[in-house]
Design a protein around this motif. Structure first.
Motif, PDB file in Angstrom:
ATOM      1  N   PHE A 159       0.875  -1.184   0.000  1.00 25.90           N
ATOM      2  CA  PHE A 159       0.000   0.000   0.000  1.00 25.90           C
ATOM      3  C   PHE A 159       0.908   1.228   0.000  1.00 25.90           C
ATOM      4  O   PHE A 159       1.784   1.337   0.875  1.00 25.90           O
ATOM      5  N   HIS A 160       0.726   2.136  -0.947  1.00 27.23           N
ATOM      6  CA  HIS A 160       1.495   3.389  -0.931  1.00 27.23           C
ATOM      7  C   HIS A 160       0.623   4.466  -0.278  1.00 27.23           C
ATOM      8  O   HIS A 160      -0.514   4.708  -0.690  1.00 27.23           O
ATOM      9  N   ILE A 161       1.200   5.101   0.749  1.00 28.54           N
ATOM     10  CA  ILE A 161       0.434   6.042   1.571  1.00 28.54           C
ATOM     11  C   ILE A 161       1.080   7.422   1.478  1.00 28.54           C
ATOM     12  O   ILE A 161       2.233   7.603   1.901  1.00 28.54           O
ATOM     13  N   ASP A 162       0.366   8.399   0.955  1.00 28.50           N
ATOM     14  CA  ASP A 162       0.902   9.746   0.763  1.00 28.50           C
ATOM     15  C   ASP A 162       0.453  10.671   1.889  1.00 28.50           C
ATOM     16  O   ASP A 162      -0.736  10.961   2.029  1.00 28.50           O
ATOM     17  N   ILE A 163       1.434  11.151   2.656  1.00 26.39           N
ATOM     18  CA  ILE A 163       1.130  12.080   3.749  1.00 26.39           C
ATOM     19  C   ILE A 163       1.647  13.471   3.350  1.00 26.39           C
ATOM     20  O   ILE A 163       2.853  13.662   3.155  1.00 26.39           O
ATOM     21  N   VAL A 177       5.089   4.241   3.290  1.00 22.83           N
ATOM     22  CA  VAL A 177       4.600   5.578   3.657  1.00 22.83           C
ATOM     23  C   VAL A 177       5.544   6.657   3.111  1.00 22.83           C
ATOM     24  O   VAL A 177       6.742   6.658   3.410  1.00 22.83           O
ATOM     25  N   HIS A 178       4.978   7.553   2.321  1.00 23.67           N
ATOM     26  CA  HIS A 178       5.715   8.616   1.628  1.00 23.67           C
ATOM     27  C   HIS A 178       5.377   9.939   2.313  1.00 23.67           C
ATOM     28  O   HIS A 178       4.272  10.452   2.174  1.00 23.67           O
ATOM     29  N   LEU A 179       6.347  10.456   3.067  1.00 24.66           N
ATOM     30  CA  LEU A 179       6.113  11.691   3.828  1.00 24.66           C
ATOM     31  C   LEU A 179       6.479  12.913   2.991  1.00 24.66           C
ATOM     32  O   LEU A 179       7.659  13.136   2.684  1.00 24.66           O
ATOM     33  N   MET A 180       5.479  13.697   2.640  1.00 26.28           N
ATOM     34  CA  MET A 180       5.722  14.973   1.959  1.00 26.28           C
ATOM     35  C   MET A 180       5.482  16.072   2.989  1.00 26.28           C
ATOM     36  O   MET A 180       4.498  16.825   2.925  1.00 26.28           O
ATOM     37  N   ILE A 181       6.361  16.078   3.990  1.00 27.35           N
ATOM     38  CA  ILE A 181       6.196  16.999   5.126  1.00 27.35           C
ATOM     39  C   ILE A 181       7.553  17.591   5.485  1.00 27.35           C
ATOM     40  O   ILE A 181       8.584  16.949   5.270  1.00 27.35           O
ATOM     41  N   ILE A 236       9.201   4.475  -8.576  1.00 26.02           N
ATOM     42  CA  ILE A 236       8.750   5.578  -9.429  1.00 26.02           C
ATOM     43  C   ILE A 236       7.352   5.982  -8.985  1.00 26.02           C
ATOM     44  O   ILE A 236       6.451   5.134  -8.866  1.00 26.02           O
ATOM     45  N   ASP A 237       7.176   7.279  -8.748  1.00 24.79           N
ATOM     46  CA  ASP A 237       5.921   7.757  -8.165  1.00 24.79           C
ATOM     47  C   ASP A 237       5.373   8.943  -8.950  1.00 24.79           C
ATOM     48  O   ASP A 237       5.958  10.029  -8.933  1.00 24.79           O
ATOM     49  N   GLY A 238       4.231   8.713  -9.598  1.00 30.97           N
ATOM     50  CA  GLY A 238       3.516   9.793 -10.277  1.00 30.97           C
ATOM     51  C   GLY A 238       3.316   9.527 -11.756  1.00 30.97           C
ATOM     52  O   GLY A 238       4.273   9.299 -12.496  1.00 30.97           O
TER      53      GLY A 238
HETATM   54 ZN    ZN Z   1       3.661   9.081  -3.212  1.00 29.79          ZN
END
Ligand code: ZN
Ligand code: DX5
Length: 217
Positions: free
Chosen positions: A32-36, A65-69, A174-176
């Protein structure tokens, strides 16, 4: 190694989160890819801890878990408690990346580093030995459903070269904007993990969309 497929829950139907998590459980997907997103590092806010706790209850596969913080060290322990197996921070959000990586690993998680489209892979030269996964952003982070940036293919090759030069190795994610149109070229360049949000969840038959991605090589 077969390609790891990580559907991005950001594109799920949040009114039917349990249903969508079960769909991923029963699919050929691996993670599961989780975008925060915090609304500061990126111009959007996704969801936070209570939603992740609800996902954790349902998920029977690893949480990536992908932290964009900004300043992600503050929440490393929290995301460990919420079940993250892979925790990815952004290169651009860490003043002390080496320390962040050690902190993530101290909780037994795999440590990932994401690079924005404008960040050269060479920036990872001195930390690559400490990284378990490099997430190459193939869109500007913050939103699902954007179109894939073609320059990403070159960045995968540059990262492979960096592995050779430094005698290191780790997973390339690779993401996006990943779809069945670019998946084969991405894996042939060296991608190990494909994140797909809209392409999976907005498709008429997500299970078969995931199966197709999984079998593209
Ligand atoms: Zn992501
Ligand atoms: C973008 C996120 C991605 C996003 C991908 O900031 O990191 O994970 O959910 O969505 P798609 O596959 O729709 O581009």
């Amino acid at each position: 190694m077969p390609t790891i497929i990580a559907p991005s829950v950001l594109a799920a139907d949040f009114g039917n989160l349990e249903r969508d998590c079960k769909m991923v459980n029963s699919s050929d997907a691996d993670w599961f890819h989780i975008d925060i997103m915090d609304g500061v590092f990126v111009p959007n806010i996704s969801f936070g801890m209570p939603v992740l706790a609800a996902i954790q209850k349902q998920a029977q596969k690893p949480l990536d878990v992908h932290l964009m913080i900004v300043d992600p060290d503050r929440y490393v322990e929290t995301f460990h408690k919420l079940g993250a197996e892979i925790l990815t921070v952004h290169y651009e959000a860490c003043n002390h990346l080496h320390r962040s990586l050690q902190l993530i690993k101290s909780f037994g998680m795999k440590a990932g580093v994401a690079l924005n489209p404008h960040t050269p892979v060479q920036q990872l030269k001195d930390t690559i030995q400490d990284i378990d996964l490099v997430c190459l952003m193939s869109v500007n982070p913050g939103f699902g459903g954007q179109s894939f940036i073609e320059k990403t293919y070159d960045k995968i090759k540059e990262l492979k070269q960096l592995f050779e030069d430094t005698k290191s190795n780790c997973l390339i994610e690779i993401d996006g904007g990943v779809t069945d149109q670019n998946a084969a070229k991405l894996t042939s360049c060296g991608a190990d993990v494909l994140v797909a949000g809209s392409h999976v969840f907005k498709s008429a038959d997500p299970l078969s969309t995931i199966k197709t991605l999984k079998n593209i090589n």
